[in-house]
Design a protein around this motif. Structure first.
Motif, PDB file in Angstrom:
ATOM      1  N   VAL A  72       0.832  -1.215   0.000  1.00 57.11           N
ATOM      2  CA  VAL A  72       0.000   0.000   0.000  1.00 57.11           C
ATOM      3  C   VAL A  72       0.862   1.258   0.000  1.00 57.11           C
ATOM      4  CG1 VAL A  72      -1.602   1.395   1.372  1.00 57.11           C
ATOM      5  CG2 VAL A  72      -2.124  -1.000   0.898  1.00 57.11           C
ATOM      6  N   PRO A  73       1.736   1.490   0.990  1.00 54.79           N
ATOM      7  CA  PRO A  73       2.544   2.713   0.949  1.00 54.79           C
ATOM      8  C   PRO A  73       3.564   2.731  -0.177  1.00 54.79           C
ATOM      9  CG  PRO A  73       3.190   1.348   2.817  1.00 54.79           C
ATOM     10  CD  PRO A  73       1.946   0.741   2.252  1.00 54.79           C
ATOM     11  N   SER A  74       4.037   1.564  -0.608  1.00 56.93           N
ATOM     12  CA  SER A  74       4.970   1.530  -1.736  1.00 56.93           C
ATOM     13  C   SER A  74       4.295   2.042  -2.999  1.00 56.93           C
ATOM     14  CB  SER A  74       5.482   0.106  -1.965  1.00 56.93           C
ATOM     15  OG  SER A  74       6.366  -0.294  -0.939  1.00 56.93           O
ATOM     16  N   THR A  75       3.051   1.599  -3.238  1.00 56.93           N
ATOM     17  CA  THR A  75       2.320   2.046  -4.418  1.00 56.93           C
ATOM     18  C   THR A  75       2.009   3.532  -4.336  1.00 56.93           C
ATOM     19  OG1 THR A  75       1.309  -0.152  -4.549  1.00 56.93           O
ATOM     20  CG2 THR A  75       0.328   1.589  -5.889  1.00 56.93           C
ATOM     21  N   VAL A  76       1.608   3.996  -3.153  1.00 52.38           N
ATOM     22  CA  VAL A  76       1.263   5.408  -2.971  1.00 52.38           C
ATOM     23  C   VAL A  76       2.471   6.296  -3.234  1.00 52.38           C
ATOM     24  CG1 VAL A  76       0.567   7.172  -1.305  1.00 52.38           C
ATOM     25  CG2 VAL A  76      -0.651   4.984  -1.379  1.00 52.38           C
ATOM     26  N   ILE A  77       3.620   5.973  -2.645  1.00 51.35           N
ATOM     27  CA  ILE A  77       4.783   6.848  -2.805  1.00 51.35           C
ATOM     28  C   ILE A  77       5.297   6.791  -4.241  1.00 51.35           C
ATOM     29  CG2 ILE A  77       6.601   5.204  -2.139  1.00 51.35           C
ATOM     30  CD1 ILE A  77       6.346   8.943  -1.165  1.00 51.35           C
ATOM     31  N   CYS A  78       5.145   5.650  -4.901  1.00 48.26           N
ATOM     32  CA  CYS A  78       5.544   5.560  -6.315  1.00 48.26           C
ATOM     33  C   CYS A  78       4.678   6.481  -7.169  1.00 48.26           C
ATOM     34  CB  CYS A  78       5.436   4.121  -6.813  1.00 48.26           C
ATOM     35  SG  CYS A  78       6.808   3.061  -6.319  1.00 48.26           S
ATOM     36  N   GLU A  79       3.370   6.472  -6.930  1.00 46.51           N
ATOM     37  CA  GLU A  79       2.486   7.337  -7.700  1.00 46.51           C
ATOM     38  C   GLU A  79       2.765   8.805  -7.411  1.00 46.51           C
ATOM     39  OE1 GLU A  79      -1.629   6.504  -7.879  1.00 46.51           O
ATOM     40  OE2 GLU A  79      -1.361   4.389  -8.417  1.00 46.51           O
ATOM     41  N   LEU A  80       3.054   9.130  -6.158  1.00 47.86           N
ATOM     42  CA  LEU A  80       3.334  10.512  -5.795  1.00 47.86           C
ATOM     43  C   LEU A  80       4.620  11.003  -6.445  1.00 47.86           C
ATOM     44  CD1 LEU A  80       2.702  13.052  -4.037  1.00 47.86           C
ATOM     45  CD2 LEU A  80       4.104  12.004  -2.259  1.00 47.86           C
ATOM     46  N   LEU A  81       5.662  10.189  -6.401  1.00 44.91           N
ATOM     47  CA  LEU A  81       6.955  10.593  -6.950  1.00 44.91           C
ATOM     48  C   LEU A  81       7.022  10.457  -8.462  1.00 44.91           C
ATOM     49  CD1 LEU A  81       9.504   9.019  -4.413  1.00 44.91           C
ATOM     50  CD2 LEU A  81       8.948  11.434  -4.700  1.00 44.91           C
ATOM     51  N   GLY A  82       6.228   9.549  -9.025  1.00 44.91           N
ATOM     52  CA  GLY A  82       6.352   9.249 -10.446  1.00 44.91           C
ATOM     53  C   GLY A  82       7.407   8.189 -10.692  1.00 44.91           C
ATOM     54  N   VAL A  83       7.527   7.249  -9.734  1.00 39.05           N
ATOM     55  CA  VAL A  83       8.474   6.135  -9.840  1.00 39.05           C
ATOM     56  C   VAL A  83       7.711   4.901 -10.308  1.00 39.05           C
ATOM     57  CG1 VAL A  83       9.988   4.588  -8.529  1.00 39.05           C
ATOM     58  CG2 VAL A  83      10.009   7.047  -8.072  1.00 39.05           C
ATOM     59  N   PRO A  84       8.220   4.155 -11.287  1.00 38.69           N
ATOM     60  CA  PRO A  84       7.504   2.962 -11.763  1.00 38.69           C
ATOM     61  C   PRO A  84       7.342   1.923 -10.658  1.00 38.69           C
ATOM     62  CG  PRO A  84       9.250   3.588 -13.292  1.00 38.69           C
ATOM     63  CD  PRO A  84       9.467   4.392 -12.046  1.00 38.69           C
ATOM     64  N   TYR A  85       6.102   1.532 -10.352  1.00 39.66           N
ATOM     65  CA  TYR A  85       5.893   0.523  -9.304  1.00 39.66           C
ATOM     66  C   TYR A  85       6.454  -0.831  -9.732  1.00 39.66           C
ATOM     67  CZ  TYR A  85       3.773  -2.350  -5.718  1.00 39.66           C
ATOM     68  OH  TYR A  85       3.588  -3.236  -4.676  1.00 39.66           O
ATOM     69  N   ALA A  86       6.644  -1.017 -11.016  1.00 39.42           N
ATOM     70  CA  ALA A  86       7.225  -2.270 -11.502  1.00 39.42           C
ATOM     71  C   ALA A  86       8.599  -2.527 -10.900  1.00 39.42           C
ATOM     72  CB  ALA A  86       7.324  -2.245 -13.027  1.00 39.42           C
ATOM     73  N   ASP A  87       9.234  -1.453 -10.407  1.00 38.17           N
ATOM     74  CA  ASP A  87      10.566  -1.581  -9.817  1.00 38.17           C
ATOM     75  C   ASP A  87      10.505  -1.771  -8.296  1.00 38.17           C
ATOM     76  OD1 ASP A  87      11.619  -1.143 -12.344  1.00 38.17           O
ATOM     77  OD2 ASP A  87      11.827   1.019 -12.033  1.00 38.17           O
ATOM     78  N   HIS A  88       9.306  -2.012  -7.753  1.00 36.44           N
ATOM     79  CA  HIS A  88       9.168  -1.996  -6.294  1.00 36.44           C
ATOM     80  C   HIS A  88       9.990  -3.070  -5.599  1.00 36.44           C
ATOM     81  CE1 HIS A  88       6.438  -5.485  -5.468  1.00 36.44           C
ATOM     82  NE2 HIS A  88       6.222  -5.366  -6.760  1.00 36.44           N
ATOM     83  N   GLU A  89      10.110  -4.266  -6.183  1.00 36.79           N
ATOM     84  CA  GLU A  89      10.889  -5.315  -5.516  1.00 36.79           C
ATOM     85  C   GLU A  89      12.349  -4.895  -5.365  1.00 36.79           C
ATOM     86  OE1 GLU A  89      10.426  -9.060  -7.403  1.00 36.79           O
ATOM     87  OE2 GLU A  89       8.291  -9.242  -6.913  1.00 36.79           O
TER      88      GLU A  89
END
Length: 406
Positions: free
Chosen positions: A154-171
């Motif tokens: 949840v917070p990983s997806t939120v901060i990615c959307e806020l920053l404009g970072v691809p969530y595909a890179d979350h791992e």
């Protein structure tokens, strides 16, 4: 807790070791109570044999957190570290800087984290939370590790959307974050993880310069990097800090909040019955849990406080888990009460370094906890609290896993 064996004949001071590890995920270390008995400011010994001061008094902590004689500059050679990896992690943007440099960066970022801006993000946060709950409910077996399947994404997806970072890179960035913040990591591991994230953001900035998108990072590139107000290294450092801080602390707070509510079912029932209780529940959980513990500083001048004199160059730790359990400020402090009216906790710090992302964290927690309580009313832990391994002192407080069923 260990300490050196001493005696009057040797004249060597007996000091408790610091940091201290929690025995229960949602209560402070027992050693904090013993430190408090010694006074609001007590001396401890660090891993490398250096001594430092720990502030357990609420009023003393508030006074010191706004005292300009305490420095947050992690580049200082006398800055105290709890574990070797802290200096190597290089999380220096904002949190590791003093005014005026700190103030310049903070002013650049504040507009993105105002209450108004965060309220505009609430529909997106609600969507993200809903998607994660949908995925859990769609599982063939009604069980999950709440850390990996809800509290972290949840917070990983939120901060990615806020920053404009691809969530595909979350791992990738979640793994690097773990290597940077865990107290068990070596300095070499933390340094390698920090370098990997810096390289990642340096490349991402180049991509965004060629193909601008939407997000805070894109705004900083256009408004600050292009104008020369920020250098490229500064921007990569800021981006890394926001990504790490934006998901690591909230993920731990979310997991511990769920665990705490599950073992306090009467409090969970109050939340489930009234969405309006969510804001108060979050404030009480922030006080009760204090996951971002052990704020650290170094004295830039002599400071007299709490009956002691902190000398220039000495380290100072301000564990908000101790201050937030002060009976003088919070009656019956070890009792969870989501209807508690007093919200003077220090969970987000205090003064110029108060957490810039606190409004976003509150919104995520309010939405996630209420939606989870309402949509999965039968949620229950499948292991006793004492079976859950807690993260060691010197790191963001939390549990590594939280098995649940419904």
């Amino acid at each position: 807790m260990t300490s050196e064996t001493t005696g009057a004949a040797t004249g060597v001071e007996t000091l408790p070791d610091f940091p201290m590890t929690r025995g229960c995920p949602y209560h402070p270390p027992a050693g904090y109570g013993r430190l408090r008995e010694a006074g609001p400011v007590a001396r401890v010994r660090l891993f490398d044999g250096r001594t430092a001061w720990v502030v357990t008094g609420y009023e003393e902590a508030r006074r010191l957190l706004i005292d300009p004689r305490l420095s947050s500059d992690r580049a200082r050679p006398d800055f105290p570290v709890l574990v070797p990896r802290m200096a190597a992690a290089k999380l220096t943007a904002l949190v590791g800087m003093d005014p005026p440099e700190h103030d310049v960066q903070r002013r650049m970022l504040i507009p993105s984290f105002t209450v108004k801006r965060v309220n505009g993000l609430r529909p997106a946060i609600r969507r993200i939370v809903g998607e994660r709950i949908d995925a859990m409910l769609a599982k063939e077996r009604p069980q999950a590790d709440l850390v990996q399947e809800f509290a972290l994404p949840v917070p990983s997806t939120v901060i990615c959307e806020l920053l404009g970072v691809p969530y595909a890179d979350h791992e990738f960035f979640e793994e690097q974050t773990r290597r940077m913040v865990l107290a068990s990591s070596t300095a070499e591991e933390a340094a390698a993880a920090s370098a990997a994230l810096m390289a990642y953001f340096d490349e991402l900035i180049s991509v965004k310069q060629a193909r601008p998108g939407e997000g805070l990072l894109d705004e900083l590139i256009a408004d600050r990097l292009a104008t020369g107000e920020l250098g490229r290294t500064e921007l990569t450092s800021i981006a890394m800090f926001m990504l790490v801080a934006g998901h690591e602390t909230t993920a731990n707070m979310l997991a511990l909040s769920v665990l705490t509510l599950l073992v306090h079912p009467e409090q969970l029932a109050l939340l489930r019955a009234d969405e309006g209780a969510a804001a108060g529940a979050v404030e009480e959980l922030l006080r009760f849990l204090s996951v971002a513990d052990e704020l650290q500083r170094v004295a830039a001048a002599d400071i007299e406080i709490g009956g002691v004199v902190i000398r220039e160059g000495e380290g100072v730790y301000l564990p908000n888990a101790a201050a937030n359990r002060s009976a003088e400020v919070f009656p019956d402090p070890d009792r969870l009460d989501i209807r508690r009216a007093d919200r003077r906790h220090l969970a987000f710090g205090y003064g110029v370094h108060q957490c810039i992302g606190q409004n976003l964290a509150r919104a995520e927690l309010e939405i996630a906890l209420y939606e989870l309580a309402v949509r999965i009313p039968g949620l229950r832990p499948t292991e006793p609290v004492e079976a859950l391994a807690v993260k060691p002192g010197g790191s963001v407080q939390g549990v590594y896993r939280l098995p649940v069923a419904w």
